[in-house]
Scaffold this motif. Structure first.
Motif, PDB file in Angstrom:
ATOM      1  N   LEU A  83       0.803  -1.228   0.000  1.00  0.00           N
ATOM      2  CA  LEU A  83       0.000   0.000   0.000  1.00  0.00           C
ATOM      3  C   LEU A  83       0.833   1.274   0.000  1.00  0.00           C
ATOM      4  O   LEU A  83       0.374   2.317  -0.441  1.00  0.00           O
ATOM      5  CB  LEU A  83      -0.927   0.009   1.219  1.00  0.00           C
ATOM      6  N   THR A  84       2.054   1.227   0.525  1.00  0.00           N
ATOM      7  CA  THR A  84       2.894   2.427   0.579  1.00  0.00           C
ATOM      8  C   THR A  84       4.366   2.046   0.712  1.00  0.00           C
ATOM      9  O   THR A  84       4.695   0.973   1.223  1.00  0.00           O
ATOM     10  CB  THR A  84       2.500   3.325   1.773  1.00  0.00           C
ATOM     11  N   ASN A  85       5.238   2.938   0.262  1.00  0.00           N
ATOM     12  CA  ASN A  85       6.680   2.773   0.450  1.00  0.00           C
ATOM     13  C   ASN A  85       7.190   3.615   1.619  1.00  0.00           C
ATOM     14  O   ASN A  85       8.395   3.661   1.872  1.00  0.00           O
ATOM     15  CB  ASN A  85       7.444   3.163  -0.819  1.00  0.00           C
ATOM     16  N   ASN A  86       6.270   4.301   2.294  1.00  0.00           N
ATOM     17  CA  ASN A  86       6.659   5.230   3.356  1.00  0.00           C
ATOM     18  C   ASN A  86       6.191   4.716   4.713  1.00  0.00           C
ATOM     19  O   ASN A  86       5.000   4.480   4.925  1.00  0.00           O
ATOM     20  CB  ASN A  86       6.046   6.612   3.095  1.00  0.00           C
ATOM     21  N   ILE A  87       7.149   4.574   5.618  1.00  0.00           N
ATOM     22  CA  ILE A  87       6.822   4.064   6.954  1.00  0.00           C
ATOM     23  C   ILE A  87       7.504   4.922   8.015  1.00  0.00           C
ATOM     24  O   ILE A  87       8.659   5.318   7.868  1.00  0.00           O
ATOM     25  CB  ILE A  87       7.222   2.578   7.083  1.00  0.00           C
ATOM     26  N   THR A  88       6.759   5.234   9.058  1.00  0.00           N
ATOM     27  CA  THR A  88       7.314   5.962  10.205  1.00  0.00           C
ATOM     28  C   THR A  88       7.221   5.069  11.429  1.00  0.00           C
ATOM     29  O   THR A  88       6.134   4.614  11.796  1.00  0.00           O
ATOM     30  CB  THR A  88       6.541   7.271  10.475  1.00  0.00           C
ATOM     31  N   VAL A  89       8.361   4.796  12.036  1.00  0.00           N
ATOM     32  CA  VAL A  89       8.415   3.950  13.230  1.00  0.00           C
ATOM     33  C   VAL A  89       8.333   4.863  14.451  1.00  0.00           C
ATOM     34  O   VAL A  89       9.128   5.794  14.599  1.00  0.00           O
ATOM     35  CB  VAL A  89       9.716   3.124  13.259  1.00  0.00           C
ATOM     36  N   ILE A  90       7.357   4.611  15.315  1.00  0.00           N
ATOM     37  CA  ILE A  90       7.167   5.435  16.512  1.00  0.00           C
ATOM     38  C   ILE A  90       7.633   4.658  17.738  1.00  0.00           C
ATOM     39  O   ILE A  90       7.152   3.555  18.009  1.00  0.00           O
ATOM     40  CB  ILE A  90       5.699   5.853  16.672  1.00  0.00           C
ATOM     41  N   TYR A  91       8.596   5.242  18.449  1.00  0.00           N
ATOM     42  CA  TYR A  91       9.180   4.591  19.612  1.00  0.00           C
ATOM     43  C   TYR A  91       8.712   5.238  20.903  1.00  0.00           C
ATOM     44  O   TYR A  91       8.438   6.433  20.948  1.00  0.00           O
ATOM     45  CB  TYR A  91      10.701   4.726  19.584  1.00  0.00           C
ATOM     46  N   ASP A  92       8.673   4.421  21.954  1.00  0.00           N
ATOM     47  CA  ASP A  92       8.515   4.977  23.292  1.00  0.00           C
ATOM     48  C   ASP A  92       9.761   5.809  23.600  1.00  0.00           C
ATOM     49  O   ASP A  92      10.812   5.597  23.010  1.00  0.00           O
ATOM     50  CB  ASP A  92       8.396   3.863  24.339  1.00  0.00           C
ATOM     51  N   GLY A  93       9.623   6.717  24.553  1.00  0.00           N
ATOM     52  CA  GLY A  93      10.718   7.639  24.820  1.00  0.00           C
ATOM     53  C   GLY A  93      11.832   7.084  25.667  1.00  0.00           C
ATOM     54  O   GLY A  93      12.233   7.701  26.647  1.00  0.00           O
ATOM     55  N   ASP A  94      12.368   5.915  25.309  1.00  0.00           N
ATOM     56  CA  ASP A  94      13.565   5.428  25.994  1.00  0.00           C
ATOM     57  C   ASP A  94      14.473   4.727  24.988  1.00  0.00           C
ATOM     58  O   ASP A  94      14.038   4.254  23.948  1.00  0.00           O
ATOM     59  CB  ASP A  94      13.218   4.484  27.158  1.00  0.00           C
ATOM     60  N   SER A  95      15.760   4.690  25.304  1.00  0.00           N
ATOM     61  CA  SER A  95      16.733   4.158  24.348  1.00  0.00           C
ATOM     62  C   SER A  95      16.603   2.644  24.170  1.00  0.00           C
ATOM     63  O   SER A  95      16.976   2.094  23.141  1.00  0.00           O
ATOM     64  CB  SER A  95      18.155   4.491  24.803  1.00  0.00           C
ATOM     65  N   ALA A  96      16.054   1.944  25.177  1.00  0.00           N
ATOM     66  CA  ALA A  96      15.926   0.487  25.090  1.00  0.00           C
ATOM     67  C   ALA A  96      15.020   0.094  23.931  1.00  0.00           C
ATOM     68  O   ALA A  96      15.318  -0.837  23.180  1.00  0.00           O
ATOM     69  CB  ALA A  96      15.367  -0.065  26.396  1.00  0.00           C
ATOM     70  N   GLY A  97      13.924   0.825  23.777  1.00  0.00           N
ATOM     71  CA  GLY A  97      13.000   0.536  22.683  1.00  0.00           C
ATOM     72  C   GLY A  97      13.636   0.754  21.331  1.00  0.00           C
ATOM     73  O   GLY A  97      13.390   0.009  20.379  1.00  0.00           O
ATOM     74  N   ILE A  98      14.465   1.773  21.248  1.00  0.00           N
ATOM     75  CA  ILE A  98      15.135   2.086  19.980  1.00  0.00           C
ATOM     76  C   ILE A  98      16.076   0.955  19.588  1.00  0.00           C
ATOM     77  O   ILE A  98      16.019   0.433  18.478  1.00  0.00           O
ATOM     78  CB  ILE A  98      15.950   3.392  20.111  1.00  0.00           C
ATOM     79  N   LYS A  99      16.929   0.570  20.514  1.00  0.00           N
ATOM     80  CA  LYS A  99      17.939  -0.446  20.206  1.00  0.00           C
ATOM     81  C   LYS A  99      17.297  -1.800  19.888  1.00  0.00           C
ATOM     82  O   LYS A  99      17.772  -2.530  19.034  1.00  0.00           O
ATOM     83  CB  LYS A  99      18.921  -0.569  21.375  1.00  0.00           C
ATOM     84  N   ALA A 100      16.189  -2.095  20.566  1.00  0.00           N
ATOM     85  CA  ALA A 100      15.522  -3.371  20.336  1.00  0.00           C
ATOM     86  C   ALA A 100      14.918  -3.442  18.943  1.00  0.00           C
ATOM     87  O   ALA A 100      14.730  -4.519  18.391  1.00  0.00           O
ATOM     88  CB  ALA A 100      14.438  -3.581  21.384  1.00  0.00           C
ATOM     89  N   SER A 101      14.608  -2.288  18.370  1.00  0.00           N
ATOM     90  CA  SER A 101      13.916  -2.270  17.082  1.00  0.00           C
ATOM     91  C   SER A 101      14.822  -1.948  15.903  1.00  0.00           C
ATOM     92  O   SER A 101      14.356  -1.837  14.773  1.00  0.00           O
ATOM     93  CB  SER A 101      12.774  -1.256  17.136  1.00  0.00           C
ATOM     94  N   GLU A 102      16.134  -1.812  16.141  1.00  0.00           N
ATOM     95  CA  GLU A 102      17.035  -1.429  15.050  1.00  0.00           C
ATOM     96  C   GLU A 102      17.090  -2.491  13.949  1.00  0.00           C
ATOM     97  O   GLU A 102      17.229  -2.176  12.781  1.00  0.00           O
ATOM     98  CB  GLU A 102      18.433  -1.134  15.600  1.00  0.00           C
ATOM     99  N   ARG A 103      16.942  -3.767  14.330  1.00  0.00           N
ATOM    100  CA  ARG A 103      16.938  -4.820  13.322  1.00  0.00           C
ATOM    101  C   ARG A 103      15.755  -4.634  12.381  1.00  0.00           C
ATOM    102  O   ARG A 103      15.865  -4.823  11.169  1.00  0.00           O
ATOM    103  CB  ARG A 103      16.863  -6.200  13.989  1.00  0.00           C
ATOM    104  N   GLY A 104      14.617  -4.257  12.945  1.00  0.00           N
ATOM    105  CA  GLY A 104      13.427  -4.020  12.130  1.00  0.00           C
ATOM    106  C   GLY A 104      13.643  -2.900  11.133  1.00  0.00           C
ATOM    107  O   GLY A 104      13.205  -2.991   9.982  1.00  0.00           O
ATOM    108  N   ILE A 105      14.332  -1.847  11.563  1.00  0.00           N
ATOM    109  CA  ILE A 105      14.629  -0.724  10.671  1.00  0.00           C
ATOM    110  C   ILE A 105      15.526  -1.185   9.532  1.00  0.00           C
ATOM    111  O   ILE A 105      15.330  -0.812   8.373  1.00  0.00           O
ATOM    112  CB  ILE A 105      15.294   0.431  11.456  1.00  0.00           C
ATOM    113  N   ASP A 106      16.510  -2.017   9.857  1.00  0.00           N
ATOM    114  CA  ASP A 106      17.403  -2.544   8.820  1.00  0.00           C
ATOM    115  C   ASP A 106      16.616  -3.323   7.768  1.00  0.00           C
ATOM    116  O   ASP A 106      16.883  -3.221   6.565  1.00  0.00           O
ATOM    117  CB  ASP A 106      18.463  -3.456   9.442  1.00  0.00           C
ATOM    118  N   LEU A 107      15.632  -4.102   8.225  1.00  0.00           N
ATOM    119  CA  LEU A 107      14.802  -4.881   7.295  1.00  0.00           C
ATOM    120  C   LEU A 107      13.959  -3.966   6.409  1.00  0.00           C
ATOM    121  O   LEU A 107      13.771  -4.230   5.221  1.00  0.00           O
ATOM    122  CB  LEU A 107      13.891  -5.840   8.066  1.00  0.00           C
ATOM    123  N   ILE A 108      13.437  -2.886   7.005  1.00  0.00           N
ATOM    124  CA  ILE A 108      12.626  -1.932   6.238  1.00  0.00           C
ATOM    125  C   ILE A 108      13.484  -1.269   5.163  1.00  0.00           C
ATOM    126  O   ILE A 108      13.077  -1.135   4.000  1.00  0.00           O
ATOM    127  CB  ILE A 108      12.004  -0.865   7.169  1.00  0.00           C
TER     128      ILE A 108
END
Length: 211
Positions: free
Chosen positions: A131-156
């Motif tokens: 449906l779209t090529n544009n995705i915005t990943v919204i994280y909770d305001g702590d660094s743990a959530g960011i680091k845990a989801s970096e693999r997902g960003i790499d896949l995107i």
């Protein structure tokens, strides 16, 4: 008594068969959230323990197990309800949990889905990419959530999609943030605080290396 077959109740994870042969409800004492397929059929459930029942409970969230009708690697919570909005807005917001999806809907943002308890997979990304090529990943305001989801960003990124990121204020998630702000304020914050992946990543690394 009602004619439901044990093999289906147990096979879909709605029930558990004990060693003594009795069949009991898997989601007892939980609020249940249905997972819809792309076509709108309920294929599985997520269940959250009610606050009064959390004492002594190790598993706060419980998802349906893999079955013939449900594969969590190829489903996204809220996608069926978000399809039209994602296509119309040409953007998909990705959040963590069920309540985050519902909170954003309540604040007028309907092009939102959640991976809910599973790391983002190529199968889930391909669903969004229809449906779209544009995705915005919204994280909770702590660094743990960011680091845990970096693999997902790499896949995107590997899928050739355009990635933006939004970090909410420290200690906030879309649910809590939405309850403190009006729908207009919520939408304005999202629009004005999105940043592209390279700027986000470089700021993150700069903050870590500043000392």
């Amino acid at each position: 008594k009602e004619g439901y077959r044990e093999q289906y109740l147990v096979g879909t994870g709605l029930s558990i068969k004990r060693e003594d042969g009795t069949v009991v409800d898997s989601f007892w004492g939980r609020v249940m959230f249905p997972w819809y397929t792309v076509g709108g059929k309920v294929a599985g459930f997520g269940g959250r323990v009610l606050d009064k029942a959390t004492k002594g409970v190790n598993v706060k969230y419980l998802n349906s197990p893999e079955s013939l009708v449900y594969s969590k690697r190829n489903e996204l919570f809220g996608f069926f309800q978000a399809k039209q909005a994602i296509s119309k807005k040409d953007r998909c917001y990705l959040v963590e949990g069920y309540t985050d999806v519902m909170a954003m809907h309540q604040n007028g943002v309907e092009n939102v889905v959640a991976s809910s308890g599973t790391a983002l997979t190529p199968g889930q990304i391909s669903i969004i990419r229809r449906l779209t090529n544009n995705i915005t990943v919204i994280y909770d305001g702590d660094s743990a959530g960011i680091k845990a989801s970096e693999r997902g960003i790499d896949l995107i990124l590997a899928a050739g999609m355009n990635v933006k990121l939004l970090l909410l204020p420290d200690g906030e998630d879309p649910d809590s943030f939405g309850r403190k702000h009006s729908a207009t304020e919520f939408q304005q914050y999202i629009e004005s605080h999105q940043t592209d992946f390279l700027h986000f990543k470089s700021k993150l690394l700069a903050d870590e290396a500043k000392n």
